[in-house]
Design a protein around this motif. Structure first.
Motif, PDB file in Angstrom:
ATOM      1  N   LEU A 284       0.821  -1.212   0.000  1.00 30.28           N
ATOM      2  CA  LEU A 284       0.000   0.000   0.000  1.00 30.28           C
ATOM      3  C   LEU A 284       0.857   1.265   0.000  1.00 30.28           C
ATOM      4  N   PHE A 285       2.099   1.169   0.468  1.00 36.11           N
ATOM      5  CA  PHE A 285       3.026   2.296   0.330  1.00 36.11           C
ATOM      6  C   PHE A 285       3.341   2.504  -1.145  1.00 36.11           C
TER       7      PHE A 285
ATOM      8  N   TYR B  40      16.724   0.639   4.743  1.00 38.07           N
ATOM      9  CA  TYR B  40      15.332   0.817   4.317  1.00 38.07           C
ATOM     10  C   TYR B  40      14.341   0.454   5.428  1.00 38.07           C
ATOM     11  N   LYS B  41      14.710  -0.489   6.293  1.00 38.48           N
ATOM     12  CA  LYS B  41      13.811  -0.806   7.410  1.00 38.48           C
ATOM     13  C   LYS B  41      13.743   0.351   8.408  1.00 38.48           C
TER      14      LYS B  41
ATOM     15  N   ILE C 150       8.978   6.521   9.638  1.00 39.77           N
ATOM     16  CA  ILE C 150       7.685   7.094   9.230  1.00 39.77           C
ATOM     17  C   ILE C 150       6.523   6.353   9.863  1.00 39.77           C
ATOM     18  N   ASN C 151       6.834   5.275  10.610  1.00 40.62           N
ATOM     19  CA  ASN C 151       5.803   4.496  11.308  1.00 40.62           C
ATOM     20  C   ASN C 151       4.678   4.123  10.346  1.00 40.62           C
ATOM     21  N   TRP C 152       5.072   3.437   9.259  1.00 44.47           N
ATOM     22  CA  TRP C 152       4.096   3.159   8.217  1.00 44.47           C
ATOM     23  C   TRP C 152       2.884   2.344   8.680  1.00 44.47           C
TER      24      TRP C 152
ATOM     25  N   GLU D 267      -0.615   3.679   7.768  1.00 42.07           N
ATOM     26  CA  GLU D 267      -1.502   2.877   6.922  1.00 42.07           C
ATOM     27  C   GLU D 267      -2.906   2.813   7.510  1.00 42.07           C
ATOM     28  N   ALA D 268      -2.976   2.633   8.821  1.00 43.53           N
ATOM     29  CA  ALA D 268      -4.286   2.571   9.480  1.00 43.53           C
ATOM     30  C   ALA D 268      -5.016   3.906   9.371  1.00 43.53           C
TER      31      ALA D 268
END
Length: 378
Positions: A275-276, A331-332, A338-340, A344-345
């Protein structure tokens, strides 16, 4: 990261140096406290033998402690970087918005492919989606053209980061210019021969006939219009040298520090949040290639007692350099920063409140459940 931690290396060494003098004081105190025991041994063994044994034990203890606290120390750091590519456009490198390494890497490699037609042809003849290895005219196996270009561009990015970091380190402190040396392009012939990206970007603009060529007229593929030029230099402590090892790693060998930097790409595919990719990158997940680059940094602190304490600031730059790389390249760490999962939620709630589909139809049709599949702590 393996081995001892890279954090607070110089502070640990300074503490070790102070403890040597503390130990000397303790030895004196303990020797006085053991006077009663030594007097008994004196009566039993005699003067000469007692003195010899006592001095031998004290010397052995002192030497052992000095050795354990000031021996050469090794540290190793592994950083997993990543970038994306366009499956439909010869795997043109793509940036992940906000992820600094991928933004700089994609900009550098796209500018290289835009300017240099020969490298562009190699990239398109052996794109990332094909085999990693090719067979040379001598019958030996080597990395394909695209894998080699990725490795060279990634190495250039880390060298540029090192150059900027060294400038910041030595410009903000009170350093004696006579104790520093500047390594320039003219001194790096072995590295330039093995890194075409570095050689091209640091070359004089007047010697770059393809600098205005941004569009391949034969097939119409546009790799971007950002022109890249940088006057490459490294400011290092006097006595330091930069060269290429037989293994392919870069070596910075100085009076107090030996630092190896290796760059590798083995074709592994990192996990990006679907979804990113869809909502932030604005792309379909199935059309987006994902590639991992491994950086390994090995450092060895040489004989700490040989370097005066006043000179350690000249060699402490690599501690903050490794910390910066972890933050900017991993990358992690980017997804964690950004606390994806939380983002996302929030995005899902906003989409649903507006009556919009958050999970794209192509993912639903393929039975994908893209939410919560990635553990940043892995």
């Amino acid at each position: 990261m393996s081995g001892e931690t890279v954090r607070a290396i110089v502070d640990q060494l300074r503490v070790a140096r102070r403890r040597i003098f503390e130990l000397a004081s303790l030895v004196i105190a303990l020797s006085l406290a053991a006077n009663l025991v030594s007097s008994v041994l004196f009566d039993l063994w005699g003067a000469r033998l007692s003195l010899f044994v006592g001095l031998s034990v004290m010397t052995a203890c002192f030497a052992y402690y000095v050795f354990t606290q000031t021996r050469e120390r090794s540290y190793e750091l592994r950083i997993e970087a990543a970038f994306a590519s366009d499956w439909d456009n010869s795997h043109k490198p793509l940036a992940l918005p906000g992820y600094r390494f991928s933004e700089e890497f994609a900009q550098i490699l796209n500018a290289t492919l835009s300017e240099n037609a020969a490298l562009r042809n190699q990239w398109e003849s052996h794109p990332l989606g094909h085999s990693r290895s090719t067979v040379s005219h001598r019958g030996t196996t080597q990395d394909s053209a695209s894998f080699r270009l990725v490795r060279e561009a990634a190495e250039y990015v880390i060298l540029r980061e090192l150059s900027h970091h060294l400038d910041r380190h030595f410009n903000r402190g009170h350093f004696n210019p006579e104790l520093l040396v500047e390594v320039t392009r003219d001194q790096l012939s072995d590295i330039l021969m093995s890194n075409r990206v570095l050689e091209m970007i640091s070359r004089d603009i007047k010697d770059r006939p393809g600098m205005f060529d941004r569009l391949d007229a034969n097939n119409g593929k546009n790799y971007g219009s950002a022109f890249q030029y940088a006057l490459f230099r490294l400011t290092l402590p006097k006595g330091s040298k930069l060269r290429r090892l037989a293994s392919g790693a870069l070596l910075i060998d100085g009076p107090a520090l030996r630092l190896e930097i290796s760059t590798a790409m083995n074709g592994a595919n990192p996990y990006f949040y679907p979804l990113f990719v869809t909502h932030v990158m604005g792309r379909e997940y199935k059309d987006t290639g994902r590639w991992k680059i491994d950086f390994r940094i090995s450092a060895k602190i040489k004989k700490p007692l040989v370097i005066p304490a006043s000179r350690w600031p000249y060699h402490s730059w690599f501690e903050s350099f490794t910390q910066r790389l972890e933050h900017k390249f991993a990358y992690k760490s980017f997804f964690a920063d950004i606390n994806w999962p939380a983002s996302e939620a929030i995005l899902a709630a906003i989409f649903r409140s507006q009556g919009l589909e958050f999970i794209p139809k192509d993912m639903r049709n393929r039975g994908m459940d893209p939410i919560g599949q990635f553990d940043i702590g892995d």
